[in-house]
Design an enzyme around this catalytic site. Structure first.
Site, short mmCIF file in Angstrom:
data_model
loop_
_atom_site.label_atom_id
_atom_site.label_comp_id
_atom_site.label_asym_id
_atom_site.label_seq_id
_atom_site.Cartn_x
_atom_site.Cartn_y
_atom_site.Cartn_z
N HIS A 117 0.83 -1.21 0.00
CA HIS A 117 0.00 0.00 0.00
C HIS A 117 0.86 1.25 0.00
CE1 HIS A 117 -3.68 -2.35 0.62
NE2 HIS A 117 -2.89 -3.14 1.30
N HIS A 129 -1.79 2.48 -5.99
CA HIS A 129 -1.95 1.07 -5.64
C HIS A 129 -3.40 0.64 -5.53
CE1 HIS A 129 -2.38 2.85 -1.62
NE2 HIS A 129 -3.01 1.74 -1.28
N HIS A 159 -8.36 -6.51 2.23
CA HIS A 159 -7.59 -5.57 3.05
C HIS A 159 -8.35 -5.20 4.34
CE1 HIS A 159 -4.67 -2.55 3.98
NE2 HIS A 159 -5.25 -1.52 3.42
ZN LIG Z 1 -4.33 0.89 0.34
#
Ligand SMILES: [Zn+2]
Length: 269
Positions: free
Chosen positions: A80, A84, A90
């Site tokens: 990250h 990106h 996540h």
């Molecule tokens: Zn991120």
């Protein structure tokens, strides 16, 4: 004996049609222009204060003992940072990791919502339902399967960490000093309930604003398997409607994100 001949003829015609159709894809693309929406990766690339920055080590650079020129590098970085992808996993257990996101969700038509007027006056600005409603009033209802790109205007500060992130300090204590706009969790909820979106991108470091403590917008969007594109470049070069986005991350198996090469194809002049 007649049937096989007719069959062959039909087959030939369909082959020809297919060939013409294949040719037309290249022709269609050639009528348009490409816009690069990715920042390059270097020691200037901005990362979250607690994430490892991009490191490029020289493996070899120069003329080899055999007499030919050669260069190669080893690189290392957090997932990250810079331009990106945030894979849904996540912030949402069991949802898509980087390698699992279908290509169809990473490509498609985009609309750009410009909130820079308000966001540039307030680094803690939250993009709200009212911003989307204003866009819809001026344009149309958000089409289904659209990629939403939010332009806060902060892209013009990249890679000046102080202006772009609110602080150029690093480490856990710097996180509280982050100030940049993001998506109001109420808008995230509204979007997943009322509209059908493929992905969300924006020209800041996170889909949540810098001062977020619970990353609610991440949680709401990613729970629905909606990927995020962060630190997207050159959003000022895109039309409000009509851009086609191709966002291809490094295909990290089981990854929670990754460096993203994102480009737009827009109607050319
Ligand atoms: Zn991120």
């Amino acid at each position: 004996m007649k049937w096989p001949l007719i069959f062959l003829l039909v087959l030939c015609i369909s082959c020809k049609e297919k060939k013409e159709a294949e040719g037309s894809v290249a022709k269609e693309i050639a009528k348009n222009k490409w816009i690069d929406l990715s920042y390059d990766f270097s020691d200037k690339t901005l990362y979250w204060p607690t994430a490892n920055g991009f490191k490029l080590d020289t493996a070899f650079h120069g003329v080899t003992p055999s007499g030919f020129y050669y260069e190669a590098y080893n690189y290392c970085a957090a997932e990250h940072g810079g331009t990106h992808l945030d894979a849904p996993v996540h912030f949402a257990k069991g949802k898509w990791s980087t390698d699992q996101i279908p290509l169809d969700r990473l490509t498609g038509e985009a609309i750009v919502i410009d909130v820079s007027n308000n966001a540039l006056k307030n680094a803690d600005y939250l993009v709200t339902v009212a911003d989307i409603e204003a866009w819809e009033k001026a344009n149309e209802k958000l089409p289904d399967d659209i990629i939403i790109l939010l332009r806060t205007g902060y892209g013009s500060f990249y890679p000046d960490a102080k202006k772009y992130l609110g602080t150029d300090e690093r480490g856990a204590e710097a996180v509280a000093k982050l100030h940049f706009p993001g998506i109001d969790p109420d808008l995230a909820t509204w979007l997943v309930k009322n509209r059908k979106i493929k992905a969300v991108g924006l020209d800041v470091a996170s889909v949540d604003y810098g001062q977020s403590k619970d990353f609610k917008t991440h949680q709401i969007l990613y729970e629905q398997n909606i990927p995020g594109f962060e630190n997207v470049a050159n959003l000022d070069k895109l039309p409000v409607k009509g851009a086609f986005i191709i966002a291809l991350p490094m295909k990290i198996k089981g990854g929670s994100g990754g460096p993203l090469r994102i480009v737009a194809v827009v109607p050319g002049e």
